[in-house]
Scaffold this active site. Structure first.
Site, short mmCIF file in Angstrom:
data_model
loop_
_atom_site.label_atom_id
_atom_site.label_comp_id
_atom_site.label_asym_id
_atom_site.label_seq_id
_atom_site.Cartn_x
_atom_site.Cartn_y
_atom_site.Cartn_z
N ALA A 1 0.80 -1.23 0.00
CA ALA A 1 0.00 0.00 0.00
C ALA A 1 0.83 1.27 0.00
O ALA A 1 0.27 2.36 0.15
CB ALA A 1 -0.93 0.00 1.21
N SER A 2 2.13 1.18 -0.18
CA SER A 2 2.96 2.38 -0.08
C SER A 2 2.98 3.19 -1.37
O SER A 2 3.41 4.34 -1.37
CB SER A 2 4.40 2.00 0.32
OG SER A 2 5.01 1.21 -0.68
N ASP B 1 6.91 -8.80 4.53
CA ASP B 1 6.98 -9.45 3.21
C ASP B 1 5.89 -10.50 3.18
O ASP B 1 5.96 -11.50 3.91
CB ASP B 1 8.36 -10.08 3.03
CG ASP B 1 8.52 -10.75 1.67
OD1 ASP B 1 7.52 -10.85 0.93
OD2 ASP B 1 9.64 -11.19 1.37
N VAL B 2 4.88 -10.31 2.35
CA VAL B 2 3.74 -11.23 2.35
C VAL B 2 4.12 -12.63 1.89
O VAL B 2 3.36 -13.58 2.12
CB VAL B 2 2.56 -10.68 1.50
CG1 VAL B 2 2.03 -9.39 2.09
CG2 VAL B 2 2.97 -10.50 0.04
N TYR C 1 5.03 -13.67 -14.06
CA TYR C 1 3.99 -12.75 -13.60
C TYR C 1 2.61 -13.20 -14.10
O TYR C 1 1.63 -13.18 -13.35
CB TYR C 1 4.29 -11.33 -14.09
CG TYR C 1 3.50 -10.26 -13.40
CD1 TYR C 1 3.72 -9.96 -12.07
CD2 TYR C 1 2.53 -9.54 -14.09
CE1 TYR C 1 3.00 -8.96 -11.42
CE2 TYR C 1 1.80 -8.54 -13.46
CZ TYR C 1 2.04 -8.26 -12.13
OH TYR C 1 1.31 -7.28 -11.50
N LYS D 1 -0.46 -14.32 -11.63
CA LYS D 1 -1.73 -13.59 -11.64
C LYS D 1 -2.88 -14.46 -12.15
O LYS D 1 -4.04 -14.27 -11.74
CB LYS D 1 -1.60 -12.32 -12.48
CG LYS D 1 -0.70 -11.27 -11.84
CD LYS D 1 -1.19 -10.88 -10.45
CE LYS D 1 -0.46 -9.69 -9.87
NZ LYS D 1 -0.98 -9.29 -8.54
#
Length: 248
Positions: free
Chosen positions: A13-14, A63-64, A155, A159
């Site tokens: 969210a940054s 870190d998720v 990626y 996704k």
């Protein structure tokens, strides 16, 4: 719904889409947990904006992709707010390259940040939502996860996995008062897309593929997320594009 009693965790969210979503949810009245991985300065800027709205907000570094760090983040959030009602799985790292040149380390980094990160957060937060009988989960996927993009096997795979994860989880928790949806942004001019669209020629080509004839804004993704959280109570398992018609 009294939105002032809802607490939202937004990963990554940054900056970019995550920043816009965090601010958008705060505008609707939610209190916010601003998750970040490596940009405390940027996270503090988001926190400042949300505080100025009169909302409660805290930044948490995690870190998720790391199970232990996610558990610690959830524990810190519960200590502050007592609940997590809304989860936005937005965090993702990008590493590109043709499949024959992509390293195993970069593959793991991308898959873990997006797909495993989504799993890790849901693993610890879904039980809280089940106990409360209410929850909203929005997973941010990508155009690459549906249509593919050259040099984006990692990626795109991550996704696409997020979409499958979304649909399966939506069926698991539908009777528990929890909805789970995926949002697919189109071409937005953010830090992440600047890695892909590195020349004016590439940017021009991308815009030519968009019927509305312009890039999107992170705030336009945030608008859809806020709708799904606060008004989309009959939408679950949906995969919704915000792409100016690019995916038609």
């Amino acid at each position: 719904m009294d939105t002032t009693k809802r607490v939202a965790l937004v990963t990554g969210a940054s900056r970019g889409i995550g920043k816009a979503i965090a601010i958008g949810l705060a505008k609707e009245g939610a209190n916010i947990i601003v998750n970040y991985r490596s940009r405390p300065d940027a996270a503090e800027e988001v926190v400042k904006v949300i505080k100025e709205m009169g909302r409660e907000v805290i930044p948490i570094k995690a870190d998720v992709a790391d199970d232990c760090e996610v558990k610690s983040m959830v524990d810190q959030a519960l200590e502050k707010f007592g609940s997590i009602d809304i989860l936005i799985n937005n965090a993702a790292l990008h590493r590109g390259g043709r499949v024959q040149t992509l390293s195993s380390e970069d593959w793991d980094l991308v898959i873990n940040s997006s797909l495993k990160g989504t799993f890790n957060c849901c693993k610890y937060i879904v039980p809280l939502m089940v106990e409360k009988g209410w929850g909203r989960i929005i997973n941010i996927s990508s155009y690459a996860g549906i249509h593919g993009y050259p040099g984006d096997t990692a990626y795109g795979a991550a996704k696409a996995g997020v979409i499958g994860f979304t649909k399966s989880l939506a069926k698991e928790v539908a009777k528990k008062g929890i909805t789970v949806n995926a949002v697919i942004p189109g071409y937005l001019q953010t830090d992440m897309t600047s890695v892909l669209f590195t020349t004016e020629e590439k940017i021009k080509y991308a815009i030519q593929m968009i019927p509305l004839g312009r890039p999107g804004k992170p705030e336009e993704v945030a608008e859809l997320v806020s709708f799904l959280v606060f008004k989309g109570s009959y939408s679950t398992g949906a995969v919704i594009r915000v792409d100016g018609g690019m995916g038609m």
